[in-house]
Design an enzyme around this catalytic site. Structure first.
Site, PDB file in Angstrom:
ATOM      1  N   GLN A   1      20.754 -12.406 -14.551  1.00  0.00           N
ATOM      2  CA  GLN A   1      19.892 -13.506 -14.103  1.00  0.00           C
ATOM      3  C   GLN A   1      18.552 -12.950 -13.582  1.00  0.00           C
ATOM      4  O   GLN A   1      18.083 -11.953 -14.105  1.00  0.00           O
ATOM      5  CB  GLN A   1      20.602 -14.356 -13.030  1.00  0.00           C
ATOM      6  CG  GLN A   1      21.745 -15.205 -13.567  1.00  0.00           C
ATOM      7  CD  GLN A   1      23.033 -14.457 -13.831  1.00  0.00           C
ATOM      8  OE1 GLN A   1      23.554 -13.784 -12.957  1.00  0.00           O
ATOM      9  NE2 GLN A   1      23.581 -14.576 -15.020  1.00  0.00           N
TER      10      GLN A   1
ATOM     11  N   GLY B   1       8.383  -4.640 -28.442  1.00  0.00           N
ATOM     12  CA  GLY B   1       9.264  -5.117 -29.499  1.00  0.00           C
ATOM     13  C   GLY B   1      10.700  -5.000 -29.012  1.00  0.00           C
ATOM     14  O   GLY B   1      10.960  -4.362 -27.986  1.00  0.00           O
TER      15      GLY B   1
ATOM     16  N   ASP C   1      16.358 -13.473 -18.458  1.00  0.00           N
ATOM     17  CA  ASP C   1      15.964 -13.242 -19.854  1.00  0.00           C
ATOM     18  C   ASP C   1      14.668 -12.451 -19.978  1.00  0.00           C
ATOM     19  O   ASP C   1      13.881 -12.646 -20.910  1.00  0.00           O
ATOM     20  CB  ASP C   1      15.835 -14.579 -20.619  1.00  0.00           C
ATOM     21  CG  ASP C   1      17.125 -15.374 -20.587  1.00  0.00           C
ATOM     22  OD1 ASP C   1      18.196 -14.737 -20.628  1.00  0.00           O
ATOM     23  OD2 ASP C   1      17.069 -16.611 -20.513  1.00  0.00           O
TER      24      ASP C   1
ATOM     25  N   GLY D   1      23.276 -13.294 -20.806  1.00  0.00           N
ATOM     26  CA  GLY D   1      23.265 -12.932 -22.226  1.00  0.00           C
ATOM     27  C   GLY D   1      22.234 -11.839 -22.382  1.00  0.00           C
ATOM     28  O   GLY D   1      21.041 -12.088 -22.243  1.00  0.00           O
ATOM     29  N   HIS D   2      22.699 -10.621 -22.570  1.00  0.00           N
ATOM     30  CA  HIS D   2      21.784  -9.475 -22.642  1.00  0.00           C
ATOM     31  C   HIS D   2      21.790  -8.937 -24.065  1.00  0.00           C
ATOM     32  O   HIS D   2      22.842  -8.587 -24.599  1.00  0.00           O
ATOM     33  CB  HIS D   2      22.214  -8.395 -21.634  1.00  0.00           C
ATOM     34  CG  HIS D   2      22.104  -8.849 -20.206  1.00  0.00           C
ATOM     35  ND1 HIS D   2      22.398  -8.059 -19.132  1.00  0.00           N
ATOM     36  CD2 HIS D   2      21.701 -10.049 -19.684  1.00  0.00           C
ATOM     37  CE1 HIS D   2      22.195  -8.737 -18.008  1.00  0.00           C
ATOM     38  NE2 HIS D   2      21.787  -9.952 -18.325  1.00  0.00           N
TER      39      HIS D   2
ATOM     40  N   ASN E   1      27.506 -16.213 -17.724  1.00  0.00           N
ATOM     41  CA  ASN E   1      26.239 -16.955 -17.822  1.00  0.00           C
ATOM     42  C   ASN E   1      25.126 -16.037 -18.324  1.00  0.00           C
ATOM     43  O   ASN E   1      24.100 -16.496 -18.809  1.00  0.00           O
ATOM     44  CB  ASN E   1      25.851 -17.585 -16.465  1.00  0.00           C
ATOM     45  CG  ASN E   1      25.968 -16.629 -15.295  1.00  0.00           C
ATOM     46  OD1 ASN E   1      26.458 -15.510 -15.421  1.00  0.00           O
ATOM     47  ND2 ASN E   1      25.521 -17.060 -14.129  1.00  0.00           N
TER      48      ASN E   1
ATOM     49  N   LYS F   1      16.365  -7.431 -19.789  1.00  0.00           N
ATOM     50  CA  LYS F   1      17.143  -6.431 -19.035  1.00  0.00           C
ATOM     51  C   LYS F   1      18.037  -5.618 -19.958  1.00  0.00           C
ATOM     52  O   LYS F   1      18.152  -4.403 -19.821  1.00  0.00           O
ATOM     53  CB  LYS F   1      17.983  -7.132 -17.946  1.00  0.00           C
ATOM     54  CG  LYS F   1      17.140  -7.864 -16.911  1.00  0.00           C
ATOM     55  CD  LYS F   1      17.984  -8.655 -15.929  1.00  0.00           C
ATOM     56  CE  LYS F   1      18.694  -9.843 -16.507  1.00  0.00           C
ATOM     57  NZ  LYS F   1      17.827 -10.972 -16.917  1.00  0.00           N
TER      58      LYS F   1
HETATM   59  P1  GDP Z   1      18.049 -10.372 -20.667  1.00  0.00           P
HETATM   60  O1  GDP Z   1      18.933 -11.522 -20.345  1.00  0.00           O
HETATM   61  O2  GDP Z   1      17.087 -10.068 -19.554  1.00  0.00           O
HETATM   62  O3  GDP Z   1      18.798  -9.142 -21.109  1.00  0.00           O
HETATM   63  O4  GDP Z   1      17.149 -10.839 -21.889  1.00  0.00           O
HETATM   64  P2  GDP Z   1      17.689 -11.597 -23.230  1.00  0.00           P
HETATM   65  O5  GDP Z   1      18.380 -10.594 -24.073  1.00  0.00           O
HETATM   66  O6  GDP Z   1      18.410 -12.847 -22.879  1.00  0.00           O
HETATM   67  O7  GDP Z   1      16.307 -12.056 -23.863  1.00  0.00           O
HETATM   68  C1  GDP Z   1      15.312 -11.159 -24.184  1.00  0.00           C
HETATM   69  C2  GDP Z   1      14.999 -11.284 -25.686  1.00  0.00           C
HETATM   70  O8  GDP Z   1      13.793 -10.626 -25.973  1.00  0.00           O
HETATM   71  C3  GDP Z   1      16.040 -10.619 -26.572  1.00  0.00           C
HETATM   72  O9  GDP Z   1      16.135 -11.338 -27.770  1.00  0.00           O
HETATM   73  C4  GDP Z   1      15.463  -9.233 -26.820  1.00  0.00           C
HETATM   74  O10 GDP Z   1      15.909  -8.652 -28.043  1.00  0.00           O
HETATM   75  C5  GDP Z   1      13.994  -9.547 -26.884  1.00  0.00           C
HETATM   76  N1  GDP Z   1      13.082  -8.499 -26.427  1.00  0.00           N
HETATM   77  C6  GDP Z   1      13.233  -7.600 -25.409  1.00  0.00           C
HETATM   78  N2  GDP Z   1      12.093  -6.879 -25.254  1.00  0.00           N
HETATM   79  C7  GDP Z   1      11.221  -7.317 -26.190  1.00  0.00           C
HETATM   80  C8  GDP Z   1       9.866  -7.000 -26.496  1.00  0.00           C
HETATM   81  O11 GDP Z   1       9.223  -6.157 -25.872  1.00  0.00           O
HETATM   82  N3  GDP Z   1       9.281  -7.705 -27.525  1.00  0.00           N
HETATM   83  C9  GDP Z   1       9.948  -8.663 -28.220  1.00  0.00           C
HETATM   84  N4  GDP Z   1       9.304  -9.314 -29.183  1.00  0.00           N
HETATM   85  N5  GDP Z   1      11.231  -8.989 -27.942  1.00  0.00           N
HETATM   86  C10 GDP Z   1      11.845  -8.350 -26.937  1.00  0.00           C
HETATM   87  P1  IMO Z   2      20.439 -13.381 -17.986  1.00  0.00           P
HETATM   88  O1  IMO Z   2      21.267 -12.347 -17.279  1.00  0.00           O
HETATM   89  C1  IMO Z   2      18.495 -17.295 -17.746  1.00  0.00           C
HETATM   90  C2  IMO Z   2      20.436 -20.327 -15.222  1.00  0.00           C
HETATM   91  C3  IMO Z   2      20.991 -21.538 -15.949  1.00  0.00           C
HETATM   92  C4  IMO Z   2      20.785 -22.601 -14.878  1.00  0.00           C
HETATM   93  C5  IMO Z   2      21.107 -21.847 -13.588  1.00  0.00           C
HETATM   94  C6  IMO Z   2      22.538 -22.032 -13.068  1.00  0.00           C
HETATM   95  O2  IMO Z   2      20.669 -13.478 -19.446  1.00  0.00           O
HETATM   96  O3  IMO Z   2      19.008 -13.275 -17.584  1.00  0.00           O
HETATM   97  P2  IMO Z   2      24.876 -21.075 -13.931  1.00  0.00           P
HETATM   98  O4  IMO Z   2      25.568 -21.214 -15.251  1.00  0.00           O
HETATM   99  O5  IMO Z   2      24.570 -19.673 -13.537  1.00  0.00           O
HETATM  100  O6  IMO Z   2      25.560 -21.819 -12.830  1.00  0.00           O
HETATM  101  O7  IMO Z   2      23.450 -21.822 -14.145  1.00  0.00           O
HETATM  102  O8  IMO Z   2      20.897 -20.466 -13.881  1.00  0.00           O
HETATM  103  N1  IMO Z   2      20.921 -19.015 -15.729  1.00  0.00           N
HETATM  104  C7  IMO Z   2      20.189 -18.196 -16.490  1.00  0.00           C
HETATM  105  N2  IMO Z   2      18.965 -18.339 -17.032  1.00  0.00           N
HETATM  106  N3  IMO Z   2      19.160 -16.130 -17.921  1.00  0.00           N
HETATM  107  C8  IMO Z   2      20.385 -15.957 -17.352  1.00  0.00           C
HETATM  108  O9  IMO Z   2      21.026 -14.780 -17.385  1.00  0.00           O
HETATM  109  C9  IMO Z   2      20.965 -17.025 -16.636  1.00  0.00           C
HETATM  110  N4  IMO Z   2      22.141 -17.183 -15.984  1.00  0.00           N
HETATM  111  C10 IMO Z   2      22.088 -18.396 -15.418  1.00  0.00           C
HETATM  112  O10 IMO Z   2      20.266 -21.825 -17.123  1.00  0.00           O
HETATM  113  O11 IMO Z   2      19.430 -22.982 -14.821  1.00  0.00           O
HETATM  114 MG    MG Z   3      19.547 -13.322 -21.155  1.00  0.00          MG
END
Ligand code: GDP
Ligand code: IMO
Ligand code: MG
Length: 431
Positions: free
Chosen positions: A225, A414, A13, A40-41, A38, A16
């Site tokens: 991840q 942002g 998270d 969520g981007h 698993n 990416k």
């Molecule tokens: P990922 O799994 O690495 O793709 O990240 P996620 O999408 O799960 O979580 C990142 C969250 O931060 C999302 O809600 C993005 O929209 C948000 N985000 C990404 N870059 C920025 C940033 O520079 N500032 C803020 N405030 N939010 C961001």
């Molecule tokens: P992105 O790509 C954050 C964590 C789960 C748990 C562990 C094992 O959005 O960054 P699983 O379901 O993979 O067997 O769970 O890994 N986990 C993540 N945490 N971002 C993710 O993906 C994750 N994918 C798995 O919360 O701790």
């Molecule tokens: Mg994510």
């Protein structure tokens, strides 16, 4: 400079999705190489927010082909659901689907019994806080050589035998956990329902990816991840069951390490973790709540509140080492605005003494050593260059860059595409 890997440097998270979407404006291919639903981007374009789970984050760029490679585990029903959602939001259309999305016929299928086992385990003592998407059990079947590659769906009789054998193998486990598995008949009904739409998407994707690289086309490998969730390099056993680190881009998509030109590590300006496991710099106080609320740190897959904490420099140095990170994309710097002071973990106190190393095997007992830096009050979301940032924010960035030994390529302020300071674009040198 065609082969670029984007990898999470923390516990996932890190942002990416945003950075992959940003970089792939003109990329030929975006390749997901590990993990499954698993992930969520999040992609934000204008006022619209789209969360992709299996589909690569290049999907919004119409000239980009998205590949789900064989290192992934794919729930076919969820994949179709995600495709339909993208179609309903007019981000994809039926006519271009086959040319925009290609799925490895050797990626393994997550089937309902995998999800059932994952969920049953999470009710028991061995729970680690998984996403309950069946990811772990599916990789277990793959390693046990009883998994079902999506290509097997071409032959229903063969699939039926494999499904029956897998359910038989998992039955005692389900019984011991006090639960039941779906019947082979129910699973085969699902396979029959999805196969007509899945089969046309399948290909030997390693050839697709290598062809593009040979032609010197821009290819982005999208990690899911993060480093500390890696099966080999993460905080085992509180990890996922795949190889999110950069080496996984090679094994998971069938390209040689000689084809990778740059590895970009995604670093959030603070740290978060979802699920169980050690997190030495975790904040369980009002500052942690503030980071969670300002950063909207709630899981994009499960909605769970993310644990929050200070930045861990030894952890980042570790991520730079195990991934060979050449450049850093630092995200969510804007979330730090308004703090009087910022703490950074610079080392650890361990039974063997003070160390700058990340104590990967002693995380539960090692004590972080902090240094305090000045915070800043100004909003920075409109910053377009480093010079627009307050001095204290620049000092924070300088410190990170110096301590981890990798230059900043991007600073994100942002969630939108235009809320980004690009210092070095991986596909066209400068910004
Ligand atoms: P990922 O799994 O690495 O793709 O990240 P996620 O999408 O799960 O979580 C990142 C969250 O931060 C999302 O809600 C993005 O929209 C948000 N985000 C990404 N870059 C920025 C940033 O520079 N500032 C803020 N405030 N939010 C961001
Ligand atoms: P992105 O790509 C954050 C964590 C789960 C748990 C562990 C094992 O959005 O960054 P699983 O379901 O993979 O067997 O769970 O890994 N986990 C993540 N945490 N971002 C993710 O993906 C994750 N994918 C798995 O919360 O701790
Ligand atoms: Mg994510």
């Amino acid at each position: 400079m065609p082969g670029v890997v984007v990898v999470g440097a923390q516990w996932g998270d890190e942002g990416k999705g945003k950075v992959v979407d940003l970089f792939t404006e003109r990329a030929k291919l975006v390749v997901r190489y590990a993990g499954g639903p698993n992930a969520g981007h999040t992609l934000v374009v204008g006022d619209e927010k789209i969360i992709v789970r299996l589909v690569p984050s290049g999907i919004l760029r119409t000239g980009t082909r998205c590949v789900l490679a064989q290192g992934m585990v794919i729930d076919p029903d969820r994949l179709l659901g995600e495709i339909d959602e993208l179609i309903s939001k007019k981000k994809l259309d039926h006519d271009s689907l086959a040319s925009r999305l290609t799925v490895s016929d050797r990626a393994h299928a997550i089937l309902p019994y995998h999800v059932a086992i994952d969920s049953l385990r999470e009710k028991g003592d061995a729970a680690i806080g998984t996403t309950k998407r069946g990811v772990g059990p599916c990789y277990e079947d793959k390693a046990a050589r009883r998994g079902i590659p999506l290509g097997a769906f071409r032959d229903l009789a063969r699939t039926e035998k494999l499904v029956a054998a897998a359910i038989e193998a998992w039955s005692p486990v389900a019984k011991a956990l006090g639960g039941e598995l779906p019947s082979p008949r129910d699973v085969m009904d699902l396979v029959r329902r999805v196969r007509d739409r899945i089969l046309p998407l399948l290909a030997e994707t390693s050839a697709v990816v290598n062809d593009a690289l040979v032609k010197n086309e821009d290819v982005l490998f999208e990690g899911a991840q993060g480093t500390l969730l890696d099966l080999d390099h993460g905080t085992y056993p509180f990890v996922t069951s795949s190889t999110p680190t950069s080496g996984g881009a090679c094994t998971g998509s069938g390209v040689g390490p000689t084809r990778i030109d740059r590895v970009i590590g995604l670093v959030k300006a603070y740290t978060t973790r979802v699920g169980g496991g050690p997190f030495p710099t975790e904040l369980t106080d009002a500052v942690g709540d503030r980071l969670r609320n300002a950063g909207q740190e709630f899981g994009s897959v499960t909605g769970r509140p993310r644990r929050t904490g200070w930045l861990d420099l030894p952890g980042l140095r570790y991520a730079v080492r195990v991934n060979g990170i050449d450049g850093v994309a630092l995200t969510k710097l804007d979330v730090m605005s308004g703090l009087d002071e910022i703490m950074v973990c610079v080392g650890y106190e361990t039974p063997a003494g003070r160390s700058r190393e990340f104590p990967i095997d002693d995380l539960a007992t090692a004590k972080p050593i902090y240094e305090t830096m000045r915070g800043w009050k100004e909003s920075i979301a409109s910053a377009k260059k480093l010079a627009d940032l307050p001095d204290a924010a620049r000092a924070y960035l300088d410190r990170i860059e110096k301590e981890i030994g990798a230059p900043l390529d991007v600073v994100s302020v942002g969630s939108r595409r235009d809320e980004t300071i690009v210092l070095r674009h991986p596909f066209h040198g400068g910004s």
